[in-house]
Design an enzyme around this catalytic site. Sequence first.
Site, short mmCIF file in Angstrom:
data_model
loop_
_atom_site.label_atom_id
_atom_site.label_comp_id
_atom_site.label_asym_id
_atom_site.label_seq_id
_atom_site.Cartn_x
_atom_site.Cartn_y
_atom_site.Cartn_z
N ARG A 6 16.89 -7.74 -23.94
CA ARG A 6 15.83 -8.37 -23.15
C ARG A 6 14.51 -8.19 -23.90
O ARG A 6 13.72 -9.11 -24.02
CB ARG A 6 15.78 -7.77 -21.75
CG ARG A 6 16.79 -8.36 -20.78
CD ARG A 6 18.23 -8.31 -21.29
NE ARG A 6 19.19 -8.84 -20.37
CZ ARG A 6 19.94 -8.09 -19.55
NH1 ARG A 6 19.86 -6.77 -19.58
NH2 ARG A 6 20.80 -8.67 -18.73
N ASP B 269 30.75 -6.35 -17.18
CA ASP B 269 30.08 -6.52 -15.88
C ASP B 269 29.68 -7.97 -15.63
O ASP B 269 29.54 -8.76 -16.56
CB ASP B 269 28.83 -5.64 -15.81
CG ASP B 269 27.81 -5.98 -16.89
OD1 ASP B 269 28.24 -6.25 -18.02
OD2 ASP B 269 26.60 -6.00 -16.60
N GLU B 270 29.50 -8.27 -14.37
CA GLU B 270 28.86 -9.50 -13.90
C GLU B 270 29.35 -10.75 -14.64
O GLU B 270 28.55 -11.49 -15.20
CB GLU B 270 27.33 -9.37 -14.05
CG GLU B 270 26.77 -8.22 -13.24
CD GLU B 270 25.27 -8.01 -13.43
OE1 GLU B 270 24.60 -7.71 -12.45
OE2 GLU B 270 24.77 -8.15 -14.57
N TYR C 25 19.07 4.42 -12.72
CA TYR C 25 18.49 3.23 -13.35
C TYR C 25 16.99 3.46 -13.53
O TYR C 25 16.22 3.39 -12.59
CB TYR C 25 18.79 1.97 -12.52
CG TYR C 25 20.08 1.30 -12.97
CD1 TYR C 25 21.18 2.06 -13.32
CD2 TYR C 25 20.18 -0.09 -13.07
CE1 TYR C 25 22.36 1.47 -13.75
CE2 TYR C 25 21.36 -0.70 -13.50
CZ TYR C 25 22.44 0.08 -13.84
OH TYR C 25 23.61 -0.51 -14.26
N PHE C 26 16.62 3.72 -14.78
CA PHE C 26 15.22 4.06 -15.04
C PHE C 26 14.35 2.81 -15.19
O PHE C 26 13.17 2.92 -15.53
CB PHE C 26 15.11 4.96 -16.28
CG PHE C 26 15.63 6.37 -16.06
CD1 PHE C 26 16.13 6.77 -14.82
CD2 PHE C 26 15.61 7.30 -17.09
CE1 PHE C 26 16.60 8.06 -14.61
CE2 PHE C 26 16.07 8.59 -16.89
CZ PHE C 26 16.57 8.97 -15.65
N ASP C 27 14.93 1.62 -14.94
CA ASP C 27 14.08 0.43 -14.87
C ASP C 27 13.50 0.27 -13.47
O ASP C 27 12.65 -0.57 -13.24
CB ASP C 27 14.83 -0.83 -15.30
CG ASP C 27 16.14 -1.05 -14.55
OD1 ASP C 27 16.70 -0.08 -13.99
OD2 ASP C 27 16.61 -2.21 -14.52
N TRP D 63 17.25 -0.78 -18.71
CA TRP D 63 17.27 -2.24 -18.90
C TRP D 63 15.83 -2.67 -19.10
O TRP D 63 14.93 -2.18 -18.42
CB TRP D 63 17.89 -2.91 -17.67
CG TRP D 63 19.27 -2.42 -17.40
CD1 TRP D 63 19.63 -1.49 -16.47
CD2 TRP D 63 20.47 -2.77 -18.10
NE1 TRP D 63 20.98 -1.26 -16.54
CE2 TRP D 63 21.53 -2.04 -17.52
CE3 TRP D 63 20.76 -3.65 -19.14
CZ2 TRP D 63 22.85 -2.14 -17.96
CZ3 TRP D 63 22.07 -3.76 -19.57
CH2 TRP D 63 23.10 -3.02 -18.98
N THR D 64 15.62 -3.62 -20.02
CA THR D 64 14.23 -3.84 -20.44
C THR D 64 13.67 -5.22 -20.10
O THR D 64 12.78 -5.71 -20.79
CB THR D 64 14.11 -3.58 -21.96
OG1 THR D 64 15.05 -4.43 -22.65
CG2 THR D 64 14.42 -2.14 -22.31
N GLU D 65 14.18 -5.83 -19.04
CA GLU D 65 13.61 -7.12 -18.63
C GLU D 65 12.08 -7.02 -18.46
O GLU D 65 11.34 -7.90 -18.85
CB GLU D 65 14.20 -7.57 -17.28
CG GLU D 65 15.62 -8.08 -17.37
CD GLU D 65 16.64 -7.00 -17.06
OE1 GLU D 65 16.34 -5.80 -17.27
OE2 GLU D 65 17.75 -7.34 -16.61
C1 ACM Z 1 24.60 -3.62 -15.13
O1 ACM Z 1 23.58 -3.09 -14.67
N1 ACM Z 1 24.79 -4.93 -15.05
C2 ACM Z 1 25.65 -2.83 -15.74
#
Ligand code: ACM
Length: 750
Positions: A156, A319-320, A411-413, A461-463
């Site tokens: 991201r 995932d997803e 989740y550190f985001d 996650w870096t969105e």
């Molecule tokens: C994830 O957060 N989609 C693994």
Amino acid sequence: MVRNFFILLVLLSNLMLAQNKLNVIPYPQKVEFLKGEFIIPETLILEGKPLKEDEYLKKHFPKLTYGKKDESHLIFGLFPPSIVPLAEEQEKEKYAVEISPTGIFIQSYTAQGRFLALQTVLQIIEQYKNGGKIPAMKIEDQPKFAWRGMHLDVCRHFFTVDEVKQYIDYLAMYKLNTFHWHLTDDQGWRIEIKKYPKLTQIGSKRKESMIGAYVDNTFDGKPYGPYFYTQEQIKEVVKYAKERHITVVPEIEMPGHALAALSAYPELACTKGPFESATKWGVFDDVFCPKDETFKFLENVLDEVIQLFPSQYIHIGGDECPKTRWKECAHCQELIKKNNLKDEHGLQSYFIHRIEKYINSKGRKIIGWDEILEGGLAPNAAVMSWTGVNGGIEAAKAKHFAVMTPGAYCYFDHYQGDPQSEPNAFGGFTPLDKVYSYNPIPAELNAEQAQYILGVQANLWTEYILDFKQVQYMIFPRLMALSEVGWGTSDPKNYKDFENRVISHFKILNKMNVNYAKSIYNITGKVIPLNNGIAYELYTSQNSNGIRYTLDGTVPTINSKTYQTPVSIPSSLTVKSAYFEDGQLKSAISSQDFTISKSTGKKITLEQQPSENYSFGGAFTLIDGIIGNVKQLGKTWLGFQGKDVVATIDFGQKTDFSEIYFNTLENKGSWIHLAKSAKIFVSDDNKDFKIIKEIGKEDIQNAKGKIQLKLGKQNARYMKIMIENAGIIPAGNPGADSKAWLFVDEIGVN
Ligand code: ACM
Ligand code: ZN
């Protein structure tokens, strides 16, 4: 007299204990203070031969000595030999440090143990160097969990090799041993693959990027990339990590999150394309098509990946993965029939099994996100449990290893403080104490099953993380909490002690020029039930006598009311608060609006509980007087995936009311759909309920989810509300065929 003397002794020894608290993170398993002190600098005796690891001590101890300590050798083996699985792994990380008036003596079985010991010694020196004296002590230490990981999404947003090395340094400092490198996703392919040059020529770029809050749907108009790591750079990072005893686990996403790959090689999809790397965040329907050509491609990619990364595990994502395309693809449907698969979930399982077999044939193992459990787990796959803890529980019960990384804790985001005083982040709410409270062993597991919990990891996650300064901000200080959780010495009852150690480490981070979050200094508010209504509790990590607040909307000053006990909130108003020290404002101004109704603070029960990642505050969140803010999905809203909300409010006595209000969200890109219907019932005995109102999908859509309903004159003790989940997401939407999310914030009654 005798009694007084005794008290004095207790006081003295408490004082000594307080002075002797080490500011070490993660706190060692066993610290024993001895008589005497050690003057810095002095001889440092290291057992055995010189090791590269010792370089880290050179600047503090120009003179290192090697050899055996002549007296009272430290004895290993005081711990139960196998507190956890992979006992050998823990033995590798075991070490002892003895600090005595004659020197510091370090013992370990391995170079890795030595490295860990040195991290401890460096932190101790940091703590005591101003006074120049270290109290004598003996430390025996080893981690509880074999996998102590941090993940970094470089798709991201991209981070340079130097930045990745700094990230690895942080892991090393806090004794984490696994770096999970998320290298491929819809928004960019970041690893050079020699056989498929278009992956980086095309797939490492995107036209533009989404900016601001997701709901804003705004783009920056700036091309992003090409950004990727060459194989030489990857080797350099892997070597750098290895020198710090950190394993790099690469992640190559499949079958979903594959748009960047498909932009380069569209023939690997179910439909023709063309495709482009995603510019938005979210989940996308175009995924790898399970044809032979795709498997050949992935095998070739994995061949190069395996060459570059010596890790035991290769992360294959999983995932997803929406099943939309597979449902309409003739090849996919034929494959389902030919292999007697139940449906597209069976096809996902087929996909993962086939890749697992290949990776196993190369002597490696796969690890993947929860969804690799779909349609049956591949034979020796490990699961990374992220949607909650159930994936980990299911895996452990089936004798598969699991790494716990549930969103709510890891989740550190997510936001780490009140979103009003934080930079834009992903929606959840995961403050430092929440991370610290996590126990990676789910209560549902017995001792034998618990052996399959390999460890714990936090994900970044870096969105919404645009640069490395922001990376630092999001991981610090939460990484310290994760470190102690993974080491196995965290104790949520002693959070305050941990927080004091964190604050002492801020000095170290200052020197390193790390942009850490100071959110713990800001005031955290918590609504609590009080006398059939609510009160607002204010907390700061500093001396709470310094909190000032107002209830009239004005900005608090040093002359405003001093906070003492939770503030009763009798009517709709705004609480503003701030922390002062020596007459100076030290925190951001916190502001919280309250909307009080007849349901506020009353007893509420939910027939089905919200999903773990969006359950903050539990049922009480629905009547806590706080209307949801879309930026605070994890704090002011409850999220229910595939479930209805069935809530019963007990007013405590027969009560007049004639109106109800609540909000439900819509954000189809994140699988969040408006409710299908809502029904309101009343009762006086909590048994026989009479329906008084019903609305359908159209009414809810017309109101855009902001529901306000006239109920006529009611007089009842109980009110029940049923808000119907949209169910399975229909075709043509992101996440089609998956369970929709239903988000509800506050149920007000007047
Ligand atoms: C994830 O957060 N989609 C693994
Ligand atoms: Zn297909």
